[in-house]
Design a protein around this motif. Structure first.
Motif, PDB file in Angstrom:
ATOM      1  N   SER A 141       0.846  -1.189   0.000  1.00 23.36           N
ATOM      2  CA  SER A 141       0.000   0.000   0.000  1.00 23.36           C
ATOM      3  C   SER A 141       0.881   1.238   0.000  1.00 23.36           C
ATOM      4  O   SER A 141       2.031   1.194   0.455  1.00 23.36           O
ATOM      5  CB  SER A 141      -0.886   0.011   1.247  1.00 23.36           C
ATOM      6  OG  SER A 141      -1.507   1.262   1.440  1.00 23.36           O
ATOM      7  N   GLU A 142       0.313   2.351  -0.461  1.00 21.19           N
ATOM      8  CA  GLU A 142       1.042   3.614  -0.306  1.00 21.19           C
ATOM      9  C   GLU A 142       1.264   3.921   1.171  1.00 21.19           C
ATOM     10  O   GLU A 142       2.193   4.635   1.537  1.00 21.19           O
ATOM     11  CB  GLU A 142       0.315   4.765  -0.999  1.00 21.19           C
ATOM     12  CG  GLU A 142      -1.142   4.958  -0.610  1.00 21.19           C
ATOM     13  CD  GLU A 142      -1.352   6.027   0.450  1.00 21.19           C
ATOM     14  OE1 GLU A 142      -0.377   6.692   0.844  1.00 21.19           O
ATOM     15  OE2 GLU A 142      -2.501   6.170   0.904  1.00 21.19           O
ATOM     16  N   SER A 143       0.444   3.295   2.020  1.00 20.21           N
ATOM     17  CA  SER A 143       0.610   3.477   3.470  1.00 20.21           C
ATOM     18  C   SER A 143       1.874   2.817   3.992  1.00 20.21           C
ATOM     19  O   SER A 143       2.287   3.084   5.124  1.00 20.21           O
ATOM     20  CB  SER A 143      -0.607   2.900   4.213  1.00 20.21           C
ATOM     21  OG  SER A 143      -1.775   3.628   3.914  1.00 20.21           O
ATOM     22  N   LEU A 183       1.403  -1.368  -4.858  1.00 17.92           N
ATOM     23  CA  LEU A 183       1.043  -0.381  -3.840  1.00 17.92           C
ATOM     24  C   LEU A 183      -0.183   0.409  -4.282  1.00 17.92           C
ATOM     25  O   LEU A 183      -0.060   1.432  -4.965  1.00 17.92           O
ATOM     26  CB  LEU A 183       2.205   0.592  -3.585  1.00 17.92           C
ATOM     27  CG  LEU A 183       3.402   0.080  -2.794  1.00 17.92           C
ATOM     28  CD1 LEU A 183       4.242  -0.889  -3.624  1.00 17.92           C
ATOM     29  CD2 LEU A 183       4.275   1.241  -2.341  1.00 17.92           C
ATOM     30  N   PRO A 184      -1.387  -0.052  -3.923  1.00 16.64           N
ATOM     31  CA  PRO A 184      -2.571   0.758  -4.204  1.00 16.64           C
ATOM     32  C   PRO A 184      -2.576   2.005  -3.333  1.00 16.64           C
ATOM     33  O   PRO A 184      -2.018   2.019  -2.230  1.00 16.64           O
ATOM     34  CB  PRO A 184      -3.740  -0.165  -3.819  1.00 16.64           C
ATOM     35  CG  PRO A 184      -3.151  -1.540  -3.711  1.00 16.64           C
ATOM     36  CD  PRO A 184      -1.729  -1.334  -3.301  1.00 16.64           C
ATOM     37  N   GLY A 185      -3.218   3.039  -3.834  1.00 14.54           N
ATOM     38  CA  GLY A 185      -3.502   4.205  -3.016  1.00 14.54           C
ATOM     39  C   GLY A 185      -4.909   4.067  -2.462  1.00 14.54           C
ATOM     40  O   GLY A 185      -5.447   2.965  -2.402  1.00 14.54           O
ATOM     41  N   THR A 187      -8.461   3.401  -2.345  1.00 11.26           N
ATOM     42  CA  THR A 187      -9.216   2.611  -3.327  1.00 11.26           C
ATOM     43  C   THR A 187     -10.620   2.348  -2.810  1.00 11.26           C
ATOM     44  O   THR A 187     -10.809   2.040  -1.633  1.00 11.26           O
ATOM     45  CB  THR A 187      -8.505   1.279  -3.605  1.00 11.26           C
ATOM     46  OG1 THR A 187      -7.168   1.543  -4.047  1.00 11.26           O
ATOM     47  CG2 THR A 187      -9.229   0.475  -4.664  1.00 11.26           C
ATOM     48  N   ARG A 219      -5.257  13.131   1.491  1.00 13.12           N
ATOM     49  CA  ARG A 219      -4.322  12.746   0.432  1.00 13.12           C
ATOM     50  C   ARG A 219      -4.253  13.858  -0.607  1.00 13.12           C
ATOM     51  O   ARG A 219      -4.520  13.636  -1.792  1.00 13.12           O
ATOM     52  CB  ARG A 219      -4.755  11.420  -0.224  1.00 13.12           C
ATOM     53  CG  ARG A 219      -4.815  10.216   0.697  1.00 13.12           C
ATOM     54  CD  ARG A 219      -3.445   9.818   1.221  1.00 13.12           C
ATOM     55  NE  ARG A 219      -3.502   8.553   1.960  1.00 13.12           N
ATOM     56  CZ  ARG A 219      -3.792   8.437   3.257  1.00 13.12           C
ATOM     57  NH1 ARG A 219      -4.072   9.532   3.961  1.00 13.12           N
ATOM     58  NH2 ARG A 219      -3.814   7.260   3.841  1.00 13.12           N
ATOM     59  N   SER A 222      -2.692  13.572  -4.178  1.00 10.87           N
ATOM     60  CA  SER A 222      -3.265  12.729  -5.233  1.00 10.87           C
ATOM     61  C   SER A 222      -3.321  13.496  -6.550  1.00 10.87           C
ATOM     62  O   SER A 222      -3.815  14.625  -6.604  1.00 10.87           O
ATOM     63  CB  SER A 222      -4.676  12.271  -4.851  1.00 10.87           C
ATOM     64  OG  SER A 222      -5.287  11.597  -5.936  1.00 10.87           O
ATOM     65  N   ARG A 254       3.478   1.157  -8.123  1.00  9.13           N
ATOM     66  CA  ARG A 254       2.436   1.975  -7.513  1.00  9.13           C
ATOM     67  C   ARG A 254       1.197   2.077  -8.396  1.00  9.13           C
ATOM     68  O   ARG A 254       1.293   2.297  -9.598  1.00  9.13           O
ATOM     69  CB  ARG A 254       2.975   3.377  -7.218  1.00  9.13           C
ATOM     70  CG  ARG A 254       4.241   3.378  -6.364  1.00  9.13           C
ATOM     71  CD  ARG A 254       4.462   4.711  -5.698  1.00  9.13           C
ATOM     72  NE  ARG A 254       4.421   5.848  -6.592  1.00  9.13           N
ATOM     73  CZ  ARG A 254       5.496   6.457  -7.098  1.00  9.13           C
ATOM     74  NH1 ARG A 254       6.705   6.000  -6.817  1.00  9.13           N
ATOM     75  NH2 ARG A 254       5.366   7.510  -7.872  1.00  9.13           N
ATOM     76  N   ASP A 256      -1.306   4.238  -7.129  1.00 12.26           N
ATOM     77  CA  ASP A 256      -1.711   5.095  -6.021  1.00 12.26           C
ATOM     78  C   ASP A 256      -2.322   6.416  -6.460  1.00 12.26           C
ATOM     79  O   ASP A 256      -2.589   7.289  -5.632  1.00 12.26           O
ATOM     80  CB  ASP A 256      -0.505   5.370  -5.116  1.00 12.26           C
ATOM     81  CG  ASP A 256       0.562   6.214  -5.811  1.00 12.26           C
ATOM     82  OD1 ASP A 256       0.668   6.113  -7.054  1.00 12.26           O
ATOM     83  OD2 ASP A 256       1.273   6.964  -5.118  1.00 12.26           O
TER      84      ASP A 256
END
Length: 264
Positions: A141-143, A183-185, A187, A219, A222, A254, A256
């Motif tokens: 994850s982007e986290s 790495l999803p942002g 979602t 975020r 983005s 990514r 993301d």
């Protein structure tokens, strides 16, 4: 580009909803035989029915097992001995302040989000290497790069997956098995959707407004200015699972929406 996964068997952990279900659907649509996993028979069968609505010819197997435990992993191994594509998607999240997170929550998150992926990779990847072809994917994850203060324990597990993914890629160098992290942002997955839905009811505002407010306030970096869809994340996973992605390994890819402010 035509992705053809006929003759490949894929396992997607935690694939009865959200991003996992979209990945299972995408892999099935590309021709792979897909093992759908969840904790209950009912949820697994519902997921299989949903995939068959879009892919009537899909080759699907369901395995109900709680992969957040060693016993659950053994249950799966007894039913699915080998796969060509492993997608370590299983994960949990929960907003909670750092000082309110007890030891058991840290341990539970690590067990489910990290150790499930470690156990599955340790079991299936050597067999892929012996055959000279395979794909192992970790849903980070982007986290994992920008640790959210509202759920540090979740971010910690996603960072750990990046380390496991890179280390395994180097371990399998030259084997024909690629290993990558996705790495999803933010979602619009099932879990996130439910969270926003309940919050919107509490505040008496539309869900769409709440999503826009979240991106603006939480975020702001983005680039797309919205939540991604589960299909957008799944598309990247399907590509990385394909023969066409043979030169991509050891990478953190990514999806993301440009949230992470980095040019590398």
């Amino acid at each position: 580009m035509q992705i053809d996964l006929n003759g490949k068997r894929a396992l997607v952990s935690g694939s009865t909803g959200g991003i996992g279900l979209a990945i299972a659907r995408g892999l099935a649509g590309a021709g792979a035989e897909v093992v759908v996993n969840g904790r209950s028979d009912e949820r697994v069968q519902q997921a299989i029915a949903a995939i068959r609505q879009d892919c009537p010819q899909a080759r699907l197997t369901g395995v109900s097992a709680d992969l957040g435990s060693a016993a659950g992993a053994q249950q799966l191994f007894a039913q699915v001995a080998e796969v060509d594509i492993l997608v370590n998607n299983l994960g949990i999240f929960e907003p909670k302040g750092f000082f309110e997170i007890p030891d058991e929550d840290w341990q539970r998150f690590f067990e489910v989000n990290v150790m499930s992926a470690v156990r599955l990779s340790r079991h299936y990847a050597p067999k892929m290497a012996a055959r000279g072809w395979g794909r192992v994917l970790f849903l980070s994850s982007e986290s994992g790069l920008q640790i959210p203060t509202e759920m540090v324990h979740y971010g910690m597990t996603k960072t750990a997956l990046l380390a496991v993914s890179r280390g395994l890629a180097e371990t399998l160098a030259g084997s024909g098995v690629t290993v990558n992290a996705v790495l999803p942002g933010p979602t619009r997955s099932e879990g996130v959707g439910d969270f926003f839905e309940s919050l919107a009811q509490e505040k008496g505002v539309p869900v769409s407004q709440l999503e826009q407010d979240f991106i603006r306030d939480n975020r702001p970096s983005s680039v797309i200015g919205r939540l991604a869809t589960v299909e957008e994340v799944a598309n990247m996973v399907v590509y990385l699972a394909s023969p066409q992605a043979s030169a991509t390994t050891g990478a953190s890819v990514r999806v993301d929406g440009g949230v992470i402010r980095s040019i590398a």
